[in-house]
Design a protein around this motif. Structure first.
Motif, PDB file in Angstrom:
ATOM      1  N   ALA A 165     -44.715  31.213 -40.563  1.00  0.00           N
ATOM      2  CA  ALA A 165     -44.968  32.032 -41.750  1.00  0.00           C
ATOM      3  C   ALA A 165     -46.464  32.285 -41.918  1.00  0.00           C
ATOM      4  N   ILE A 166     -47.263  31.242 -41.668  1.00  0.00           N
ATOM      5  CA  ILE A 166     -48.719  31.406 -41.774  1.00  0.00           C
ATOM      6  C   ILE A 166     -49.197  32.438 -40.756  1.00  0.00           C
ATOM      7  N   PHE A 168     -47.474  34.840 -39.404  1.00  0.00           N
ATOM      8  CA  PHE A 168     -47.023  36.161 -39.850  1.00  0.00           C
ATOM      9  C   PHE A 168     -47.977  36.721 -40.897  1.00  0.00           C
ATOM     10  N   GLY A 169     -48.373  35.867 -41.840  1.00  0.00           N
ATOM     11  CA  GLY A 169     -49.290  36.300 -42.891  1.00  0.00           C
ATOM     12  C   GLY A 169     -50.627  36.752 -42.334  1.00  0.00           C
TER      13      GLY A 169
ATOM     14  N   ILE B 105     -56.733  37.589 -46.224  1.00  0.00           N
ATOM     15  CA  ILE B 105     -55.924  36.793 -45.291  1.00  0.00           C
ATOM     16  C   ILE B 105     -55.126  35.736 -46.053  1.00  0.00           C
ATOM     17  N   SER B 108     -52.306  37.195 -48.002  1.00  0.00           N
ATOM     18  CA  SER B 108     -51.212  37.599 -47.134  1.00  0.00           C
ATOM     19  C   SER B 108     -50.449  36.384 -46.611  1.00  0.00           C
ATOM     20  N   VAL B 109     -51.184  35.308 -46.313  1.00  0.00           N
ATOM     21  CA  VAL B 109     -50.525  34.085 -45.857  1.00  0.00           C
ATOM     22  C   VAL B 109     -49.614  33.543 -46.958  1.00  0.00           C
ATOM     23  N   MET B 110     -50.112  33.563 -48.203  1.00  0.00           N
ATOM     24  CA  MET B 110     -49.293  33.063 -49.303  1.00  0.00           C
ATOM     25  C   MET B 110     -48.077  33.951 -49.533  1.00  0.00           C
ATOM     26  N   ALA B 112     -46.406  35.402 -47.311  1.00  0.00           N
ATOM     27  CA  ALA B 112     -45.382  35.047 -46.325  1.00  0.00           C
ATOM     28  C   ALA B 112     -44.864  33.615 -46.528  1.00  0.00           C
ATOM     29  N   LEU B 113     -45.739  32.748 -47.021  1.00  0.00           N
ATOM     30  CA  LEU B 113     -45.350  31.338 -47.173  1.00  0.00           C
ATOM     31  C   LEU B 113     -44.325  31.126 -48.282  1.00  0.00           C
ATOM     32  N   ALA B 116     -40.702  31.725 -47.343  1.00  0.00           N
ATOM     33  CA  ALA B 116     -40.297  30.704 -46.377  1.00  0.00           C
ATOM     34  C   ALA B 116     -40.017  29.387 -47.106  1.00  0.00           C
TER      35      ALA B 116
END
Lengths: 181, 195
Positions: A165-166, A168-169, B105, B108-110, B112-113, B116
């Motif tokens: 997931a990281i 992907f982000g 960044i 965007s990571v958060m 996606a996280l 999940a």
């Protein structure tokens, strides 16, 4: 607004005492105490801490509460939160260490935990419902949810799912469209 | 000196185990093999106790094992040193989070996280449902008689309650415990003659 360390400690003692049946119960408990009752943190922040708590070494529940404690009061806050969390379990273990045999045979104890286990399912469903509203915001996040769910069901390690997931982000933020968001 | 050795061994567990409390178990089994601190059998007992007392299982087993090995001080050493690596990581990560708070960044990571994480929680509920209510592990052993009707009923009732009232997690845990006792009332009646 400065949060009192004593208050933080006591709330974490309460959370530690209620932390039954696996680390993930930390999420509903944290949301209830830190977000709903006191507005110290947002639900999103707690979810983020839980996610990050899975990618650092150690046990998830203490990791999550330490991240929350750090956010509130820095290093001292993280330490206070940790001490609070382990306080009740620590005492419980020390007390029970002396009469293991009796407890292991206790059918009554099993009955109680039979019911608690069912209640935990409800707690987690409620948490998922809440988390859903802040995390599944479009088609991409829905697809992420479905794929992570399936991966988890098929036994892929949570650490790997988090790392994917990281990644992907990061990739998404490098793409022109994603970065513009 | 036993305390230093305890600290070292448990700090090692804290550093190398990722994820749920059960991730610490392989290390503890290994520990019981190389040191004479506790036997495998004792470890299983500790695990059983640790999973029914509050708190994360991995941490509880560490407390227990420390206590078995060197008494109160031993349990203190074990608990503190298993958490030490995580504490250091928390401090480092939190500083990084502060620094990169507004970076695209991290946003965007958060983004996606979060789904999940939600999915993994949902998967836990799903797994628990099959473990404690439907009692169904693979397609070949699916029988309707394996379904714990009482558990299914309790789940349904608790779900209805959760829709109606403001939810403090404590209420559900307490209701579950009480229901567990009441629905198995025959156990209490049977204990006395059988004892």
């Amino acid at each position: 607004m400065k949060i009192k360390l004593g208050e933080l400690f006591l709330i974490c003692v309460k959370i530690g005492a209620l932390l039954l049946g696996g680390g993930y119960v930390i999420v509903p408990l944290l949301v209830n105490e830190f977000s709903k009752k006191r507005n110290w943190l947002t639900r999103e922040e707690i979810i983020d801490f839980y996610a990050i708590g899975q990618c650092i070494p150690g046990i998830i529940a203490p990791n999550t509460i330490m991240l929350a404690g750090y956010k509130l009061r820095g290093k001292t806050g993280a330490f206070c939160a940790l001490l609070g969390l382990i306080f009740a379990p620590f005492l419980a273990i020390l007390t029970l260490a002396s009469f293991i045999g009796i407890l292991l045979q206790s059918i009554i104890m099993n009955d109680i935990f039979w019911g608690v286990n069912v209640a935990i399912i409800i707690l987690i469903i409620l948490t998922v419902k809440e988390v859903w509203s802040v995390s599944i915001v479009d088609k991409i996040t829905f697809l992420l949810f479905v794929s992570a769910f399936l991966m988890c069901i098929f036994g892929i390690s949570p650490a790997l799912i988090i790392v994917l997931a990281i990644m992907f982000g990061i990739v998404r933020s490098k793409m022109p469209k994603g970065g513009a968001k | 000196m036993i305390f230093l050795l305890l600290c070292f061994e448990f700090a090692k567990i804290g550093l190398f185990s990722f994820g749920g409390g059960y991730a610490t178990l392989p290390f503890l089994y290994h520990m019981s093999e190389i040191y004479n601190w506790f036997s495998l059998n004792e470890l299983s007992q500790m695990l059983a106790i640790s999973s029914i007392t509050p708190g994360p299982v991995g941490l509880n087993v560490a407390t227990f094992a420390g206590f078995k090995t060197a008494g109160f001080l031993g349990s203190l050493c074990a608990t503190m040193s298993i958490m030490l690596p995580s504490f250091i990581f928390v401090v480092i990560i939190s500083k990084m989070l502060k620094k990169f708070k507004d970076s695209p960044i991290l946003t965007s990571v958060m983004y996606a996280l979060r789904p999940a994480t939600a999915a993994m929680l949902a998967a836990v509920a799903f797994r628990l449902f099959f473990e404690s209510v439907v009692k169904f592990h693979s397609l070949s052993d699916f029988y309707f008689k394996n379904i714990d009707i009482k558990a299914l009923l309790l789940l349904f009732v608790l779900f209805i309650i959760s829709l109606k009232i403001k939810k403090d997690p404590l209420i559900f845990l307490a209701l579950g415990a009480i229901a567990g006792l009441l629905l198995h009332f025959n156990h209490i009646l049977f204990i006395i003659p059988h004892a």
